[in-house]
Each structure stands twice: as structure tokens, then as C-alpha cells.
Design a protein around this motif. Sequence first.
Motif, PDB file in Angstrom:
ATOM      1  N   LEU A 155       0.808  -1.211   0.000  1.00 45.84           N
ATOM      2  CA  LEU A 155       0.000   0.000   0.000  1.00 45.84           C
ATOM      3  C   LEU A 155       0.847   1.268   0.000  1.00 45.84           C
ATOM      4  CD1 LEU A 155      -2.813  -1.096   2.469  1.00 45.84           C
ATOM      5  CD2 LEU A 155      -2.783  -1.219  -0.034  1.00 45.84           C
ATOM      6  N   ASP A 156       2.119   1.151   0.402  1.00 45.83           N
ATOM      7  CA  ASP A 156       3.026   2.302   0.386  1.00 45.83           C
ATOM      8  C   ASP A 156       3.423   2.685  -1.034  1.00 45.83           C
ATOM      9  OD1 ASP A 156       2.985   2.399   3.168  1.00 45.83           O
ATOM     10  OD2 ASP A 156       4.730   1.075   3.350  1.00 45.83           O
ATOM     11  N   LYS A 157       3.201   1.796  -1.998  1.00 45.59           N
ATOM     12  CA  LYS A 157       3.597   2.027  -3.386  1.00 45.59           C
ATOM     13  C   LYS A 157       2.581   2.838  -4.181  1.00 45.59           C
ATOM     14  CE  LYS A 157       6.080  -2.213  -4.479  1.00 45.59           C
ATOM     15  NZ  LYS A 157       6.004  -3.365  -5.390  1.00 45.59           N
ATOM     16  N   VAL A 158       1.356   2.966  -3.667  1.00 47.24           N
ATOM     17  CA  VAL A 158       0.282   3.553  -4.467  1.00 47.24           C
ATOM     18  C   VAL A 158      -0.428   4.693  -3.739  1.00 47.24           C
ATOM     19  CG1 VAL A 158      -0.130   1.430  -5.769  1.00 47.24           C
ATOM     20  CG2 VAL A 158      -1.394   1.831  -3.657  1.00 47.24           C
ATOM     21  N   GLN A 159      -1.128   5.521  -4.527  1.00 47.40           N
ATOM     22  CA  GLN A 159      -1.940   6.603  -4.004  1.00 47.40           C
ATOM     23  C   GLN A 159      -3.307   6.534  -4.672  1.00 47.40           C
ATOM     24  OE1 GLN A 159      -0.079  10.417  -4.516  1.00 47.40           O
ATOM     25  NE2 GLN A 159       1.904   9.697  -3.803  1.00 47.40           N
ATOM     26  N   VAL A 160      -4.302   7.111  -4.033  1.00 49.69           N
ATOM     27  CA  VAL A 160      -5.634   7.180  -4.625  1.00 49.69           C
ATOM     28  C   VAL A 160      -5.535   7.888  -5.977  1.00 49.69           C
ATOM     29  CG1 VAL A 160      -7.949   8.167  -4.377  1.00 49.69           C
ATOM     30  CG2 VAL A 160      -6.812   7.116  -2.402  1.00 49.69           C
ATOM     31  N   GLY A 161      -6.153   7.305  -6.982  1.00 51.33           N
ATOM     32  CA  GLY A 161      -6.133   7.861  -8.335  1.00 51.33           C
ATOM     33  C   GLY A 161      -5.095   7.227  -9.241  1.00 51.33           C
ATOM     34  N   ASP A 162      -4.141   6.483  -8.670  1.00 54.93           N
ATOM     35  CA  ASP A 162      -3.107   5.839  -9.492  1.00 54.93           C
ATOM     36  C   ASP A 162      -3.716   4.787 -10.402  1.00 54.93           C
ATOM     37  OD1 ASP A 162      -0.993   7.266  -8.420  1.00 54.93           O
ATOM     38  OD2 ASP A 162      -0.285   5.635  -7.129  1.00 54.93           O
ATOM     39  N   LYS A 163      -3.266   4.779 -11.656  1.00 57.80           N
ATOM     40  CA  LYS A 163      -3.564   3.679 -12.577  1.00 57.80           C
ATOM     41  C   LYS A 163      -2.527   2.609 -12.262  1.00 57.80           C
ATOM     42  CE  LYS A 163      -6.508   6.140 -15.007  1.00 57.80           C
ATOM     43  NZ  LYS A 163      -7.925   5.997 -14.863  1.00 57.80           N
ATOM     44  N   VAL A 164      -2.987   1.381 -12.053  1.00 57.48           N
ATOM     45  CA  VAL A 164      -2.083   0.313 -11.616  1.00 57.48           C
ATOM     46  C   VAL A 164      -2.270  -0.949 -12.446  1.00 57.48           C
ATOM     47  CG1 VAL A 164      -1.939   1.144  -9.228  1.00 57.48           C
ATOM     48  CG2 VAL A 164      -3.732  -0.489  -9.853  1.00 57.48           C
ATOM     49  N   ARG A 165      -1.291  -1.800 -12.347  1.00 54.66           N
ATOM     50  CA  ARG A 165      -1.354  -3.178 -12.855  1.00 54.66           C
ATOM     51  C   ARG A 165      -1.068  -4.017 -11.619  1.00 54.66           C
ATOM     52  NH1 ARG A 165      -2.296  -5.586 -17.363  1.00 54.66           N
ATOM     53  NH2 ARG A 165      -1.148  -7.401 -18.031  1.00 54.66           N
ATOM     54  N   PHE A 166      -1.948  -4.998 -11.351  1.00 49.37           N
ATOM     55  CA  PHE A 166      -1.820  -5.745 -10.103  1.00 49.37           C
ATOM     56  C   PHE A 166      -2.138  -7.222 -10.321  1.00 49.37           C
ATOM     57  CE2 PHE A 166      -6.254  -4.661 -10.358  1.00 49.37           C
ATOM     58  CZ  PHE A 166      -6.944  -5.682  -9.720  1.00 49.37           C
ATOM     59  N   HIS A 167      -1.742  -8.012  -9.337  1.00 46.89           N
ATOM     60  CA  HIS A 167      -2.056  -9.436  -9.339  1.00 46.89           C
ATOM     61  C   HIS A 167      -2.840  -9.725  -8.066  1.00 46.89           C
ATOM     62  CE1 HIS A 167      -1.711 -13.650 -10.357  1.00 46.89           C
ATOM     63  NE2 HIS A 167      -1.542 -13.857  -9.068  1.00 46.89           N
ATOM     64  N   ALA A 168      -3.939 -10.469  -8.212  1.00 47.36           N
ATOM     65  CA  ALA A 168      -4.766 -10.825  -7.059  1.00 47.36           C
ATOM     66  C   ALA A 168      -4.989 -12.331  -7.029  1.00 47.36           C
ATOM     67  CB  ALA A 168      -6.100 -10.093  -7.121  1.00 47.36           C
ATOM     68  N   GLU A 169      -5.089 -12.850  -5.844  1.00 51.87           N
ATOM     69  CA  GLU A 169      -5.362 -14.270  -5.592  1.00 51.87           C
ATOM     70  C   GLU A 169      -6.385 -14.356  -4.469  1.00 51.87           C
ATOM     71  OE1 GLU A 169      -4.092 -17.077  -6.996  1.00 51.87           O
ATOM     72  OE2 GLU A 169      -2.816 -15.947  -8.367  1.00 51.87           O
ATOM     73  N   LYS A 170      -6.993 -15.509  -4.316  1.00 50.96           N
ATOM     74  CA  LYS A 170      -7.850 -15.763  -3.159  1.00 50.96           C
ATOM     75  C   LYS A 170      -6.972 -16.452  -2.119  1.00 50.96           C
ATOM     76  CE  LYS A 170     -12.574 -16.800  -2.097  1.00 50.96           C
ATOM     77  NZ  LYS A 170     -13.842 -17.306  -2.610  1.00 50.96           N
ATOM     78  N   VAL A 171      -6.698 -15.778  -1.010  1.00 49.96           N
ATOM     79  CA  VAL A 171      -5.806 -16.285   0.033  1.00 49.96           C
ATOM     80  C   VAL A 171      -6.604 -16.396   1.326  1.00 49.96           C
ATOM     81  CG1 VAL A 171      -3.706 -15.835   1.352  1.00 49.96           C
ATOM     82  CG2 VAL A 171      -3.815 -15.155  -1.059  1.00 49.96           C
ATOM     83  N   GLY A 172      -6.710 -17.606   1.845  1.00 48.15           N
ATOM     84  CA  GLY A 172      -7.454 -17.819   3.084  1.00 48.15           C
ATOM     85  C   GLY A 172      -8.901 -17.356   2.980  1.00 48.15           C
TER      86      GLY A 172
END
Length: 94
Positions: free
Chosen positions: A65-82
Motif C-alpha cells: 500500500l506504500d507504493k500507491v496513491q488514490v487515483g493511481d492507474k495500476v497493474r496488479f495481481h490478485a489471488e484468493k488467500v485464506g
Amino acid sequence: MKKLSALLALLTGFAAGPALAQNTDGEVRKIDKAAGKVTIKHGEIKNLDMPPMQMVFRAQPPALLDKVQVGDKVRFHAEKVGGAYTVTAIEVQK
């Protein structure tokens, strides 16, 4: 080989090859560092069989979360964890 590529994508965040297709474009809408969560308006997440929408994800590790700010366009990876949808890698798009 497919499992190795997926593992590499999780460890590095963004691997070359087939695992790259598992990353999703989105826009950060809200960040809750205290709860370790981020709200992202995103495109289709193929590896989770999820249509485009806006939703809240856990961040693992929370330092992502330290890498991004509100409004940033991002590329991310998501998984279902627990049982929780979790962002495991995120990168601001330039």
C-alpha cells in the motif's frame, strides 16, 4: 511449468510469459493502511474468473500500500488467500 510460472509471478509480482496475462489493470479508489486494504476499480481478473468491477482487496504484504496513491492507474495481481481476495503485487502504470 505452468505452476512454476505462477509461483514466479507471485514472488516477483510481474513475470514474463504466460503468467503475465494474470495481471490486471485498475485504478486505486481508496487506501486503508490501518486495515491493510485497498479499493480498486478493475478490469476482468481472469485467474479469479471475476468480471470488471470495483471492490476491496486485502494487501499482502501490507507494505504494498506504500507504493500507491488514490487515483493511481495500476497493474496488479490478485489471488484468493485464506478465503479473502488479496492483492499480492501492484505496480503504478506510467
